[in-house]
Write a protein that holds these residues in place. Structure first.
Motif, PDB file in Angstrom:
ATOM      1  N   ILE A  60      -6.055  19.615  16.109  1.00  0.00           N
ATOM      2  CA  ILE A  60      -5.415  20.815  15.568  1.00  0.00           C
ATOM      3  C   ILE A  60      -4.032  20.521  15.008  1.00  0.00           C
ATOM      4  N   ARG A  61      -3.236  19.696  15.685  1.00  0.00           N
ATOM      5  CA  ARG A  61      -1.857  19.454  15.239  1.00  0.00           C
ATOM      6  C   ARG A  61      -1.697  18.163  14.442  1.00  0.00           C
ATOM      7  N   ASP A  62      -2.759  17.597  13.958  1.00  0.00           N
ATOM      8  CA  ASP A  62      -2.662  16.301  13.286  1.00  0.00           C
ATOM      9  C   ASP A  62      -1.874  16.344  11.982  1.00  0.00           C
ATOM     10  N   PHE A  63      -1.762  17.506  11.348  1.00  0.00           N
ATOM     11  CA  PHE A  63      -0.990  17.600  10.114  1.00  0.00           C
ATOM     12  C   PHE A  63       0.356  18.296  10.325  1.00  0.00           C
ATOM     13  N   ALA A  64       0.742  18.470  11.589  1.00  0.00           N
ATOM     14  CA  ALA A  64       2.073  19.009  11.875  1.00  0.00           C
ATOM     15  C   ALA A  64       3.111  17.893  11.749  1.00  0.00           C
ATOM     16  N   ASP A  65       4.367  18.272  11.661  1.00  0.00           N
ATOM     17  CA  ASP A  65       5.465  17.316  11.554  1.00  0.00           C
ATOM     18  C   ASP A  65       5.439  16.363  12.759  1.00  0.00           C
ATOM     19  N   PRO A  66       5.330  15.048  12.515  1.00  0.00           N
ATOM     20  CA  PRO A  66       5.273  14.108  13.645  1.00  0.00           C
ATOM     21  C   PRO A  66       6.609  13.885  14.332  1.00  0.00           C
ATOM     22  N   ALA A  67       7.722  14.324  13.726  1.00  0.00           N
ATOM     23  CA  ALA A  67       9.050  14.117  14.330  1.00  0.00           C
ATOM     24  C   ALA A  67       9.116  14.791  15.703  1.00  0.00           C
ATOM     25  N   PRO A  68       9.832  14.180  16.673  1.00  0.00           N
ATOM     26  CA  PRO A  68      10.747  13.046  16.519  1.00  0.00           C
ATOM     27  C   PRO A  68      10.091  11.674  16.560  1.00  0.00           C
ATOM     28  N   ALA A  69       8.768  11.588  16.723  1.00  0.00           N
ATOM     29  CA  ALA A  69       8.104  10.286  16.652  1.00  0.00           C
ATOM     30  C   ALA A  69       8.269   9.716  15.248  1.00  0.00           C
ATOM     31  N   SER A  70       8.455   8.410  15.159  1.00  0.00           N
ATOM     32  CA  SER A  70       8.575   7.754  13.858  1.00  0.00           C
ATOM     33  C   SER A  70       8.045   6.335  13.985  1.00  0.00           C
ATOM     34  N   GLY A  71       7.950   5.641  12.847  1.00  0.00           N
ATOM     35  CA  GLY A  71       7.406   4.290  12.852  1.00  0.00           C
ATOM     36  C   GLY A  71       5.898   4.292  12.773  1.00  0.00           C
ATOM     37  N   LYS A 122      14.896  11.867   6.511  1.00  0.00           N
ATOM     38  CA  LYS A 122      14.285  12.966   5.780  1.00  0.00           C
ATOM     39  C   LYS A 122      14.247  12.680   4.289  1.00  0.00           C
ATOM     40  N   ILE A 123      13.195  13.154   3.647  1.00  0.00           N
ATOM     41  CA  ILE A 123      13.034  13.077   2.201  1.00  0.00           C
ATOM     42  C   ILE A 123      12.877  14.501   1.686  1.00  0.00           C
ATOM     43  N   LEU A 124      13.833  14.968   0.909  1.00  0.00           N
ATOM     44  CA  LEU A 124      13.842  16.363   0.448  1.00  0.00           C
ATOM     45  C   LEU A 124      13.799  17.329   1.626  1.00  0.00           C
ATOM     46  N   GLY A 125      14.425  16.920   2.725  1.00  0.00           N
ATOM     47  CA  GLY A 125      14.453  17.748   3.917  1.00  0.00           C
ATOM     48  C   GLY A 125      13.182  17.694   4.748  1.00  0.00           C
ATOM     49  N   ALA A 126      12.254  16.798   4.406  1.00  0.00           N
ATOM     50  CA  ALA A 126      10.954  16.733   5.074  1.00  0.00           C
ATOM     51  C   ALA A 126      10.727  15.359   5.696  1.00  0.00           C
ATOM     52  N   THR A 127       9.885  15.326   6.713  1.00  0.00           N
ATOM     53  CA  THR A 127       9.414  14.067   7.275  1.00  0.00           C
ATOM     54  C   THR A 127       8.299  13.521   6.389  1.00  0.00           C
ATOM     55  N   TYR A 128       8.416  12.258   5.995  1.00  0.00           N
ATOM     56  CA  TYR A 128       7.342  11.615   5.226  1.00  0.00           C
ATOM     57  C   TYR A 128       6.395  10.903   6.181  1.00  0.00           C
ATOM     58  N   PHE A 129       5.092  11.024   5.941  1.00  0.00           N
ATOM     59  CA  PHE A 129       4.129  10.166   6.631  1.00  0.00           C
ATOM     60  C   PHE A 129       2.961   9.864   5.695  1.00  0.00           C
TER      61      PHE A 129
END
Length: 356
Positions: A60-71, A122-129
């Motif tokens: 369900i949450r797979d397309f939610a913002d992954p932050a604060p996880a990164s890498g 952030k890129i344009l205020g968004a998390t990129y993945f």
């Protein structure tokens, strides 16, 4: 992907095809739709083609913002599907073709690992993945049938069976951006499928669909809950839309119709580790199959609905999560019934998390 703690038929041209070959047109299974169904003449494409993307299989949450996880984040989807009913252009179960009775038992397994990268900046205020995946599919088919009259040759045992396995089509997610606020999250992105899986026109052991797909997606999340008067992401309501542009099938003059899909779900964390959810999805063919080799009634557009339940648990807090899912299909048109059992794993490696 919220990983932070508590963020939380009419077939027109069948002359010359034996009953056996007509039956084989039905021997297929929708495995994440990353496998081509049996095709029974080198001159013809199977009329039972679908798109690459099927709603309801991601968590369900797979397309939610992954932050604060990164890498680097590794996801591993393990999907088992089974079904024994095929529904025709009017939504009625098809039990026989002419005087041939059908008794099908179709099942398959997909191992679909994803390697994702999420930015810290952030890129344009968004998390990129973004990421990449090459699924491995294994499908077993068994179509038992009885026929009035004499059965001869390979048909005399009354069963058609087979097994197909191998790598399917390459899935690439080059650009996803996710904007997040305390009470909502919006993610938009683009993915494509490249026809890298085994495909031969008329082959009965194909593991790829034989065409390119370009998929544009938007997902929205609403977090209505507050804990101690503070915004919380413990409760998430999700709605997503996907449009799939399909390409021409390899070595043919057939371009199957585009698809539109909806994903939706609601997930509630009961504590910091455990959550429960209900998910669903619908997939519609929205344009006609086209090309000089389309011999079936292309005014019939397939569709399918999916609904199910989800349980998720953090085995290692903010590091390793296991997600169990069970679902079934409804409202099928020109599609097989789908029942599915899944185990999805999420592993936040921490690699490259400090380099972006």
């Amino acid at each position: 992907m919220t990983y932070s703690k508590y963020k939380f038929t009419k077939y027109k041209k069948q002359n010359g095809l034996s009953f056996f070959k007509q039956l084989c047109l039905l021997v297929f299974i929708m495995t994440f739709n990353n496998i081509v169904h049996s095709q029974n003449s080198k001159k013809f494409v199977s009329p039972l083609q679908t798109g690459h993307y099927t709603p309801g299989f991601l968590s369900i949450r797979d397309f939610a913002d992954p932050a604060p996880a990164s890498g680097i984040i590794v996801l591993d989807y393990n999907i088992y599907q089974y079904g024994d009913k095929f529904y025709n252009s009017t939504g009625d179960q098809l039990n026989q073709i002419g005087n041939v009775k059908l008794d099908s038992n179709l099942k398959g397994y997909i191992n679909n690992p994803f390697l994702l990268y999420a930015s810290k900046k952030k890129i344009l205020g968004a998390t990129y993945f973004g990421g990449v995946s090459v699924p491995y599919v294994t499908v077993n088919t068994n179509l038992a049938y009885s026929r009035i009259g004499t059965i001869t040759g390979d048909e005399k045992n009354g069963n058609v069976s087979g097994k197909v396995s191998g790598f399917s089509d390459l899935n690439v997610l080059p650009l996803y951006l996710s904007w997040s606020k305390s009470s909502y999250n919006i993610t938009a992105g683009y993915m494509f499928y490249a026809p890298t899986g085994k495909f031969e026109l008329g082959g009965d052991d194909n593991t790829g669909l034989g065409y390119w797909s370009n998929i544009f997606q938007t997902f929205g999340y609403w977090y209505p809950q507050k804990i101690e008067d503070k915004p919380s992401k413990a409760l998430a309501v999700m709605l997503g839309a996907s449009y799939e542009l399909t390409g021409k099938i390899k070595d043919s003059d057939v371009n199957i119709g585009d698809r539109f899909s909806l994903d939706y779900g609601i997930e509630q964390y009961l504590n910091e580790k455990f959550s429960v959810g209900i998910y669903g999805g619908n997939n519609w063919q929205v344009s006609k199959d086209k090309g000089s080799q389309v011999y079936w009634d292309n005014t019939v557009k397939d569709r399918l609905g999916i609904v199910g339940i989800q349980l998720a648990y953090w085995l290692l807090p903010n590091r390793l999560q296991a997600v169990g899912k069970w679902g079934f299909s409804y409202g099928a048109i020109e599609r097989y019934q789908q029942n599915s059992v899944q185990i999805n794993l999420v592993f936040i490696t921490g690699a490259l998390s400090n380099s972006n």
